[in-house]
Structures are given as C-alpha cells and as structure tokens.
Design an enzyme around this catalytic site. Structure first.
Site, PDB file in Angstrom:
ATOM      1  N   TYR A  15       1.113 -20.218  -0.675  1.00 23.25           N
ATOM      2  CA  TYR A  15      -0.084 -19.402  -0.858  1.00 23.25           C
ATOM      3  C   TYR A  15      -1.368 -20.086  -0.395  1.00 23.25           C
ATOM      4  CZ  TYR A  15       3.216 -16.853  -3.727  1.00 23.25           C
ATOM      5  OH  TYR A  15       4.317 -16.164  -4.164  1.00 23.25           O
ATOM      6  N   HIS A  20      -5.826 -14.157  -1.211  1.00 21.67           N
ATOM      7  CA  HIS A  20      -5.857 -14.115  -2.677  1.00 21.67           C
ATOM      8  C   HIS A  20      -6.258 -15.467  -3.270  1.00 21.67           C
ATOM      9  CE1 HIS A  20      -5.255 -11.145  -5.659  1.00 21.67           C
ATOM     10  NE2 HIS A  20      -3.992 -11.363  -5.984  1.00 21.67           N
ATOM     11  N   PHE A  66       0.148 -18.449 -11.873  1.00 25.05           N
ATOM     12  CA  PHE A  66       0.145 -17.375 -10.890  1.00 25.05           C
ATOM     13  C   PHE A  66      -0.928 -16.362 -11.305  1.00 25.05           C
ATOM     14  CE2 PHE A  66       4.110 -19.356  -9.823  1.00 25.05           C
ATOM     15  CZ  PHE A  66       4.096 -19.328  -8.439  1.00 25.05           C
ATOM     16  N   ASN A  68      -1.406 -13.181 -11.827  1.00 27.07           N
ATOM     17  CA  ASN A  68      -1.314 -12.122 -12.826  1.00 27.07           C
ATOM     18  C   ASN A  68      -1.310 -12.616 -14.265  1.00 27.07           C
ATOM     19  OD1 ASN A  68      -1.147 -10.591 -10.543  1.00 27.07           O
ATOM     20  ND2 ASN A  68       0.910  -9.821 -10.923  1.00 27.07           N
ATOM     21  N   ASN A 114      -5.539  -8.053 -10.650  1.00 28.96           N
ATOM     22  CA  ASN A 114      -4.662  -8.415 -11.766  1.00 28.96           C
ATOM     23  C   ASN A 114      -5.037  -9.725 -12.449  1.00 28.96           C
ATOM     24  OD1 ASN A 114      -3.107  -6.080 -11.686  1.00 28.96           O
ATOM     25  ND2 ASN A 114      -1.755  -6.922 -10.125  1.00 28.96           N
TER      26      ASN A 114
END
Length: 189
Positions: A15, A20, A66, A68, A114
């Site tokens: 990532y 994000h 993470f 969320n 989220n």
C-alpha cells in the site's frame, strides 16, 4: 500538553504511496523533518514517533489496524494519554476533492471514508480536527476500491507532493498557534 497527529492509511509495502495512504505520507514527512523514527506499538496497534515542540509532546501516529479499523488505535491512544478531542488531528485522503487540494475542518461526517467512520464510532463524536487531501474521483469506470488502492500517476504525484508541503505548513502553523480555527482561516481557500 500532548497532541496526536494521526495519518490514515494501510500498513505494508503493498500500500506504500497509494492514494489511500496520503495520511501516512504526510506523517512520514513530518517525522523526517523532525528527524524522528517510528516504532511499532502492539498495544496501541500503531507505529508511533514523538518529538517536543514549544514544550508540547507531539505524537505522530500511523495506525496499523488497516484503514477500516483506524478508530481502535485512535481511541486507545486518546484514552491512555487522557487527551481531549481537541488534542487530536486526523490527516486523510478525500475522493470528492481534486488531486492535491486540501481542506481543514473541525467537524463533519465520514463522507463515505471508512477510516473516519471507524474513528467516529470509536470516539463517539464527529467533532474533531482534520485535514483532508484530495485524491480525485475514479476515472473511466474504475471502482472506488481500485482507485484508492492505486498509485498516483506522474502528474497527480507532483500535485500530491505540493499538497504535502502545504499540509506540513498548516500542521506546523497549528502546532505553533494552538488554534485550529485560525489555521483553517489561513489555509482553507
């Protein structure tokens, strides 16, 4: 006094520098400027670095839960250090803003994000300081998930680097002035 500066993102090389993870990118930039390194804290489920500025301890936080589940780490840190919501600043990506645009807000809904939704659920309020960095909407029928987990193209990356500098300036101004309302007036526009 203590402040928590939390950048939202997802942990792991997969990532790194995805759209994000703009929040992580900014927190990394602040750590580099302060010449501090991160250590992983299993209890808080976050990578932490800290420094002092004008007698205040500043924690740089990258939740490792993470995206969320970001609220778990934020809530744990606020609770452990006995901090007020005013001592919290969240930095994250926003789909509904052009790439590289920034907006500071003192409250608001999750807006479909989220990570912010998780924070609101865990701390029980929508009223907390935040810096949003635009990553733009998906193009050519791309799904939102694919968009936010993709890397920036060259032109977008240049815009993001400029916004990271502006966010860095705004965060430093906020830490110096200790007044988020004044910071919003100066940097929103």
């Amino acid at each position: 006094m203590t402040k928590l500066l939390v950048g939202l993102g997802n942990p792991g090389d997969k990532y790194f520098e995805t759209k994000h993870n703009v929040g992580f990118m900014l927190i990394d930039q602040l750590a580099k400027k302060q010449n501090v390194t991160f250590t992983h804290d299993k209890i808080f489920q976050a990578d932490l670095a800290s420094f002092f500025l004008n007698g205040e301890k500043i924690y740089l936080v990258k939740p490792t839960t993470f995206m969320n589940e970001s609220g778990k780490a934020v809530h744990a840190l606020l609770t452990y250090y006995g901090l007020d919501i005013d001592d919290l600043l969240i930095i994250y990506d926003d789909l509904d803003m052009e790439v590289g645009k920034i907006r500071l807000r003192a409250k608001g809904s999750a807006g479909g994000h989220n990570g912010i939704k998780s924070i609101i659920q865990h701390i029980g309020t929508q009223v907390f300081n935040r810096v949003k960095i635009g990553i733009g909407r998906p193009k050519n029928g791309m799904s939102v998930v694919h968009h936010v987990l993709s890397k920036f193209d060259r032109d977008e990356y240049i815009g993001i680097l400029q916004s990271v500098d502006k966010v860095d300036d705004s965060v430093n101004y906020y830490l110096q002035e200790k007044n988020f309302e004044k910071t919003m007036q100066r940097y929103n526009g």
